[in-house]
Scaffold this motif. Structure first.
Motif, PDB file in Angstrom:
ATOM      1  N   ASN A   1       1.049  -1.318   0.058  1.00  0.00           N
ATOM      2  CA  ASN A   1       0.630  -0.381   0.203  1.00  0.00           C
ATOM      3  C   ASN A   1       0.712   1.511   0.053  1.00  0.00           C
ATOM      4  O   ASN A   1       1.660   0.858   0.307  1.00  0.00           O
TER       5      ASN A   1
ATOM      6  N   ASP B   1      -0.869   7.514   7.306  1.00  0.00           N
ATOM      7  CA  ASP B   1      -1.412   6.840   8.167  1.00  0.00           C
ATOM      8  C   ASP B   1      -3.499   6.734   8.096  1.00  0.00           C
ATOM      9  O   ASP B   1      -4.129   7.637   7.001  1.00  0.00           O
ATOM     10  N   ALA B   2      -4.152   6.648   9.081  1.00  0.00           N
ATOM     11  CA  ALA B   2      -5.560   6.398   8.771  1.00  0.00           C
ATOM     12  C   ALA B   2      -6.126   7.075   8.086  1.00  0.00           C
ATOM     13  O   ALA B   2      -7.286   7.249   7.075  1.00  0.00           O
TER      14      ALA B   2
ATOM     15  N   GLN C   1      -5.259   8.160   4.369  1.00  0.00           N
ATOM     16  CA  GLN C   1      -4.684   6.807   3.211  1.00  0.00           C
ATOM     17  C   GLN C   1      -5.920   7.378   2.447  1.00  0.00           C
ATOM     18  O   GLN C   1      -7.909   7.558   2.493  1.00  0.00           O
TER      19      GLN C   1
ATOM     20  N   GLY D   1       0.115  -5.760  13.691  1.00  0.00           N
ATOM     21  CA  GLY D   1      -0.439  -4.932  12.756  1.00  0.00           C
ATOM     22  C   GLY D   1       1.014  -3.988  11.977  1.00  0.00           C
ATOM     23  O   GLY D   1       2.487  -4.962  12.269  1.00  0.00           O
TER      24      GLY D   1
ATOM     25  N   ALA E   1       1.832  -0.132  11.685  1.00  0.00           N
ATOM     26  CA  ALA E   1       2.050   1.564  11.169  1.00  0.00           C
ATOM     27  C   ALA E   1       2.063   2.081   9.949  1.00  0.00           C
ATOM     28  O   ALA E   1       2.799   1.739   9.159  1.00  0.00           O
ATOM     29  N   GLN E   2       0.750   2.976   9.267  1.00  0.00           N
ATOM     30  CA  GLN E   2       0.575   3.432   8.086  1.00  0.00           C
ATOM     31  C   GLN E   2       0.693   2.217   7.249  1.00  0.00           C
ATOM     32  O   GLN E   2       0.438   2.967   5.226  1.00  0.00           O
ATOM     33  N   ARG E   3       0.353   0.899   7.602  1.00  0.00           N
ATOM     34  CA  ARG E   3       0.407   0.049   6.888  1.00  0.00           C
ATOM     35  C   ARG E   3      -1.403  -0.925   6.578  1.00  0.00           C
ATOM     36  O   ARG E   3      -1.078  -2.317   5.955  1.00  0.00           O
ATOM     37  N   GLY E   4      -2.335  -0.239   7.325  1.00  0.00           N
ATOM     38  CA  GLY E   4      -3.786  -0.078   7.049  1.00  0.00           C
ATOM     39  C   GLY E   4      -3.977  -1.032   6.268  1.00  0.00           C
ATOM     40  O   GLY E   4      -4.481  -2.628   6.627  1.00  0.00           O
ATOM     41  N   THR E   5      -4.120  -0.832   5.437  1.00  0.00           N
ATOM     42  CA  THR E   5      -4.424  -1.860   3.918  1.00  0.00           C
ATOM     43  C   THR E   5      -4.277  -3.115   4.186  1.00  0.00           C
ATOM     44  O   THR E   5      -4.809  -4.033   3.312  1.00  0.00           O
TER      45      THR E   5
ATOM     46  N   HIS F   1      -2.334  -4.778   6.017  1.00  0.00           N
ATOM     47  CA  HIS F   1      -2.294  -5.475   7.062  1.00  0.00           C
ATOM     48  C   HIS F   1      -3.592  -5.997   6.670  1.00  0.00           C
ATOM     49  O   HIS F   1      -3.806  -7.128   7.234  1.00  0.00           O
ATOM     50  N   ALA F   2      -4.675  -5.664   6.589  1.00  0.00           N
ATOM     51  CA  ALA F   2      -6.601  -5.794   6.184  1.00  0.00           C
ATOM     52  C   ALA F   2      -6.365  -6.950   5.326  1.00  0.00           C
ATOM     53  O   ALA F   2      -7.131  -7.607   6.021  1.00  0.00           O
TER      54      ALA F   2
END
Ligand code: NAI
Length: 253
Positions: free
Chosen positions: A95, A99-100, A103, A149, A151-155, A157-158
């Motif tokens: 991605n 931060d969330a 995004q 988790g 940080a800054q990789r939410g999508t 990791h999701a």
């Protein structure tokens, strides 16, 4: 007799990195290998390279985020080699780091479209063929990002967490039908994807992560390939819905 003698395997994202190493490992184990990737030149080159070594390969251009292309990819593999014994759904992208709150919807859709819906789509069409045969083995590529988790990789990791949910659920559906489905979670592996992260200025983050790898080094693509080969072989015949972490000890701390 070799471990995968005359078995037919399909690997996505097979033009380079972990996917290519896995294609090579299956070829060396006796399999007929369909290499799929959305990079036409690179996937043709990868298949040619293995063919030059005397292995049976097929190059398929496919964007896994497009269902019609995924269906055509499975059809082409079966038309060419007659069946589908194993599949490694490996294609994936990073991605855009953010931060969330920052995004973008566009990046969310892109990452989920390849890393999660793409794996769902591959698994769906592969299963349609394996159901007809009454056997098969599928490995879906998650990541340590699928169990931790970032940080800054939410999508990313999701999507990778999602892959594990899809894998376990489908594994339950097909466990009694001769089809085994598992997922793999690579740690930090030296591939073009990692080089891309280093080139885009993520050197400090990667260095910090590397200091936390108990094995004290980057993983090699071949180390993931060997694990995928085992998960697709009869040697793992009672392993179902498992999440196999191959990360040099990173995630056990
Ligand atoms: P890579 O970037 O070196 O290779 C990925 C391949 O997938 C490329 O050949 C690319 O053209 C292809 N691809 C990308 N999007 C595609 C699409 N929509 N359709 C078809 N092909 C597509 O990546 P790498 O490092 O070999 O990673 C492979 C898998 O392993 C990915 O799913 C990645 O998320 C996962 N992974 C990698 C880790 C690493 O440290 N390298 C760590 C954990 C997971």
């Amino acid at each position: 007799m070799k471990q995968m003698e005359d078995k037919v395997v399909l690997i996505t994202g097979a033009a380079q990195g972990i996917g290519f190493a896995t294609a090579k490992a299956f070829a060396e184990a006796g399999a007929l290998v369909a290499l799929a990737d959305f990079d036409k030149d690179l996937v043709n080159k990868a298949a040619d390279q293995l063919r030059a070594g005397g292995y049976k390969t097929l190059a398929i251009v496919c964007d896994v985020s497009d269902d019609a292309q995924v269906k055509a990819m499975v059809d082409k593999t079966v038309e060419t080699f007659g069946r589908l014994d194993a599949a490694y759904n490996n294609a994936g992208i990073q991605n855009v780091l953010a931060d969330a709150a920052d995004q973008t919807r566009e990046d969310f859709d892109k990452v989920i479209g390849v890393n999660l819906r793409g794996e769902w789509s591959c698994m769906k069409y592969e299963l349609q063929q394996m159901k007809k045969q009454g056997n098969g083995a599928i490995v879906n590529c998650s990541s340590i990002g699928g169990i931790l988790g970032g940080a800054q990789r939410g999508t990313y990791h999701a999507a990778k967490h999602g892959v594990i949910g899809l894998t376990k659920s489908a594994a339950l559906e097909y466990a009694s039908k001769g089809i085994r489905i598992n997922s793999i979670c690579p740690g930090i592996i030296h591939t073009p994807m990692l080089d891309g992260m280093l080139n885009s200025g993520q050197t400090e983050v990667i260095d910090a992560m590397l200091k936390s790898v108990p094995a004290g080094r980057l993983g090699r693509s071949e180390e993931i390939a060997n694990a995928v080969l085992w998960l697709c072989s009869d040697a793992s015949s009672f392993v179902i819905g498992h999440t196999l972490v191959v990360d040099g000890g990173y995630s056990i701390q």
